[in-house]
Design a protein around this motif. Structure first.
Motif, PDB file in Angstrom:
ATOM      1  N   PHE A  24      -2.917   5.370 -13.343  1.00 42.56           N
ATOM      2  CA  PHE A  24      -3.238   4.312 -12.390  1.00 42.56           C
ATOM      3  C   PHE A  24      -2.643   3.000 -12.877  1.00 42.56           C
ATOM      4  CE2 PHE A  24      -6.573   7.433 -12.066  1.00 42.56           C
ATOM      5  CZ  PHE A  24      -6.681   7.611 -10.700  1.00 42.56           C
ATOM      6  N   VAL A  25      -2.346   2.120 -11.961  1.00 48.93           N
ATOM      7  CA  VAL A  25      -1.860   0.792 -12.329  1.00 48.93           C
ATOM      8  C   VAL A  25      -2.585  -0.240 -11.471  1.00 48.93           C
ATOM      9  CG1 VAL A  25       0.105   0.868 -10.730  1.00 48.93           C
ATOM     10  CG2 VAL A  25       0.179  -0.649 -12.707  1.00 48.93           C
ATOM     11  N   LEU A  26      -2.982  -1.332 -12.097  1.00 44.48           N
ATOM     12  CA  LEU A  26      -3.670  -2.422 -11.413  1.00 44.48           C
ATOM     13  C   LEU A  26      -2.673  -3.547 -11.179  1.00 44.48           C
ATOM     14  CD1 LEU A  26      -6.284  -3.788 -10.424  1.00 44.48           C
ATOM     15  CD2 LEU A  26      -6.586  -4.631 -12.759  1.00 44.48           C
ATOM     16  N   VAL A  27      -2.468  -3.923  -9.923  1.00 46.39           N
ATOM     17  CA  VAL A  27      -1.528  -4.989  -9.589  1.00 46.39           C
ATOM     18  C   VAL A  27      -2.170  -5.990  -8.644  1.00 46.39           C
ATOM     19  CG1 VAL A  27       0.531  -3.550  -9.920  1.00 46.39           C
ATOM     20  CG2 VAL A  27      -0.527  -3.695  -7.669  1.00 46.39           C
ATOM     21  N   THR A  52       4.116  -7.140 -10.203  1.00 44.63           N
ATOM     22  CA  THR A  52       3.836  -6.265  -9.064  1.00 44.63           C
ATOM     23  C   THR A  52       5.136  -5.810  -8.422  1.00 44.63           C
ATOM     24  OG1 THR A  52       1.738  -7.378  -8.645  1.00 44.63           O
ATOM     25  CG2 THR A  52       2.683  -6.118  -6.826  1.00 44.63           C
ATOM     26  N   GLU A  53       6.055  -6.744  -8.216  1.00 50.59           N
ATOM     27  CA  GLU A  53       7.344  -6.415  -7.602  1.00 50.59           C
ATOM     28  C   GLU A  53       8.113  -5.413  -8.459  1.00 50.59           C
ATOM     29  OE1 GLU A  53       9.054 -10.300  -7.214  1.00 50.59           O
ATOM     30  OE2 GLU A  53       7.857 -10.790  -5.449  1.00 50.59           O
ATOM     31  N   ARG A  54       8.087  -5.601  -9.776  1.00 49.29           N
ATOM     32  CA  ARG A  54       8.817  -4.708 -10.667  1.00 49.29           C
ATOM     33  C   ARG A  54       8.172  -3.325 -10.716  1.00 49.29           C
ATOM     34  NH1 ARG A  54       7.896  -3.628 -15.736  1.00 49.29           N
ATOM     35  NH2 ARG A  54       6.585  -5.450 -16.071  1.00 49.29           N
ATOM     36  N   LEU A  55       6.851  -3.274 -10.820  1.00 47.53           N
ATOM     37  CA  LEU A  55       6.155  -1.995 -10.929  1.00 47.53           C
ATOM     38  C   LEU A  55       6.190  -1.187  -9.637  1.00 47.53           C
ATOM     39  CD1 LEU A  55       3.100  -3.153 -13.032  1.00 47.53           C
ATOM     40  CD2 LEU A  55       4.870  -1.567 -13.773  1.00 47.53           C
ATOM     41  N   LEU A  56       6.076  -1.865  -8.487  1.00 45.96           N
ATOM     42  CA  LEU A  56       6.048  -1.152  -7.212  1.00 45.96           C
ATOM     43  C   LEU A  56       7.401  -1.121  -6.511  1.00 45.96           C
ATOM     44  CD1 LEU A  56       2.670  -2.306  -5.622  1.00 45.96           C
ATOM     45  CD2 LEU A  56       3.141  -0.293  -7.032  1.00 45.96           C
ATOM     46  N   PHE A 114       0.829  -1.206   0.000  1.00 47.04           N
ATOM     47  CA  PHE A 114       0.000   0.000   0.000  1.00 47.04           C
ATOM     48  C   PHE A 114       0.864   1.257   0.000  1.00 47.04           C
ATOM     49  CE2 PHE A 114      -2.985   3.133   1.582  1.00 47.04           C
ATOM     50  CZ  PHE A 114      -4.141   2.793   0.910  1.00 47.04           C
ATOM     51  N   GLN A 115       1.902   1.275   0.846  1.00 45.38           N
ATOM     52  CA  GLN A 115       2.798   2.433   0.910  1.00 45.38           C
ATOM     53  C   GLN A 115       3.478   2.665  -0.437  1.00 45.38           C
ATOM     54  OE1 GLN A 115       3.195   4.578   3.544  1.00 45.38           O
ATOM     55  NE2 GLN A 115       4.368   5.793   2.094  1.00 45.38           N
ATOM     56  N   LYS A 116       3.985   1.597  -1.042  1.00 46.65           N
ATOM     57  CA  LYS A 116       4.656   1.727  -2.342  1.00 46.65           C
ATOM     58  C   LYS A 116       3.668   2.153  -3.422  1.00 46.65           C
ATOM     59  CE  LYS A 116       8.902   0.736  -1.442  1.00 46.65           C
ATOM     60  NZ  LYS A 116      10.020   1.610  -1.737  1.00 46.65           N
ATOM     61  N   ALA A 117       2.437   1.671  -3.342  1.00 46.56           N
ATOM     62  CA  ALA A 117       1.427   2.063  -4.326  1.00 46.56           C
ATOM     63  C   ALA A 117       1.138   3.559  -4.247  1.00 46.56           C
ATOM     64  CB  ALA A 117       0.140   1.267  -4.108  1.00 46.56           C
ATOM     65  N   LEU A 118       1.190   4.118  -3.054  1.00 41.89           N
ATOM     66  CA  LEU A 118       0.985   5.556  -2.900  1.00 41.89           C
ATOM     67  C   LEU A 118       2.159   6.358  -3.448  1.00 41.89           C
ATOM     68  CD1 LEU A 118      -0.500   5.683   0.706  1.00 41.89           C
ATOM     69  CD2 LEU A 118      -1.722   6.012  -1.450  1.00 41.89           C
ATOM     70  N   GLU A 119       3.346   5.776  -3.423  1.00 35.00           N
ATOM     71  CA  GLU A 119       4.559   6.476  -3.823  1.00 35.00           C
ATOM     72  C   GLU A 119       4.932   6.306  -5.289  1.00 35.00           C
ATOM     73  OE1 GLU A 119       7.484   4.840  -1.207  1.00 35.00           O
ATOM     74  OE2 GLU A 119       6.643   5.821   0.564  1.00 35.00           O
ATOM     75  N   VAL A 120       4.422   5.263  -5.942  1.00 34.59           N
ATOM     76  CA  VAL A 120       4.841   4.968  -7.320  1.00 34.59           C
ATOM     77  C   VAL A 120       4.392   6.066  -8.275  1.00 34.59           C
ATOM     78  CG1 VAL A 120       2.831   3.575  -8.001  1.00 34.59           C
ATOM     79  CG2 VAL A 120       5.053   3.119  -9.016  1.00 34.59           C
ATOM     80  N   ASP A 121       5.273   6.419  -9.196  1.00 34.16           N
ATOM     81  CA  ASP A 121       4.978   7.447 -10.181  1.00 34.16           C
ATOM     82  C   ASP A 121       4.486   6.774 -11.457  1.00 34.16           C
ATOM     83  OD1 ASP A 121       4.826   9.863 -11.515  1.00 34.16           O
ATOM     84  OD2 ASP A 121       6.921   9.790 -12.151  1.00 34.16           O
ATOM     85  N   VAL A 122       3.200   6.905 -11.725  1.00 34.00           N
ATOM     86  CA  VAL A 122       2.600   6.354 -12.941  1.00 34.00           C
ATOM     87  C   VAL A 122       2.234   7.528 -13.833  1.00 34.00           C
ATOM     88  CG1 VAL A 122       0.730   4.952 -13.882  1.00 34.00           C
ATOM     89  CG2 VAL A 122       1.680   4.414 -11.637  1.00 34.00           C
ATOM     90  N   PRO A 123       2.819   7.616 -15.029  1.00 30.31           N
ATOM     91  CA  PRO A 123       2.529   8.745 -15.915  1.00 30.31           C
ATOM     92  C   PRO A 123       1.041   8.860 -16.225  1.00 30.31           C
ATOM     93  CG  PRO A 123       4.347   7.434 -16.754  1.00 30.31           C
ATOM     94  CD  PRO A 123       3.757   6.683 -15.603  1.00 30.31           C
TER      95      PRO A 123
END
Length: 88
Positions: free
Chosen positions: A55-58, A74-78, A18-27
């Motif tokens: 947005f990204v769905l993982v 998921t590991e690669r994207l986040l 959840f923390q990484k999902a909030l921080e990830v930069d998705v264009p």
């Protein structure tokens, strides 16, 4: 019951995802392709099929022994790897 244990998500792993999902930069303006032959990992003109408009769905679950689901995307994207295992 084993099937459910293999897709279990611990509280600690959930919080990390959840923390990484909030921080990830998705264009916000990503290009995508509906062509199943598109090589998303090697074609810089396209992004992953689950990335849409900022947005990204993982999929997220703990690293459970014998799990039939792959978390590599998921590991690669986040940039996070789960650590807990429901069967240990």
């Amino acid at each position: 019951e084993l099937w459910f244990k293999q897709m279990w998500l611990s509280n600690e792993d959930f919080l990390n995802y959840f923390q990484k999902a909030l921080e990830v930069d998705v264009p916000a303006n990503t290009l995508t392709s509906t062509n199943p032959a598109c090589d998303y990992d090697n074609d810089e003109a396209f992004t992953h099929r689950n990335v849409r408009n900022g947005f990204v769905l993982v999929n997220a679950m703990s690293k459970n022994s014998g799990a039939k689901w792959n978390l590599e995307e998921t590991e690669r994207l986040l940039g996070v790897v789960s650590t807990d295992d429901s069967l240990k």
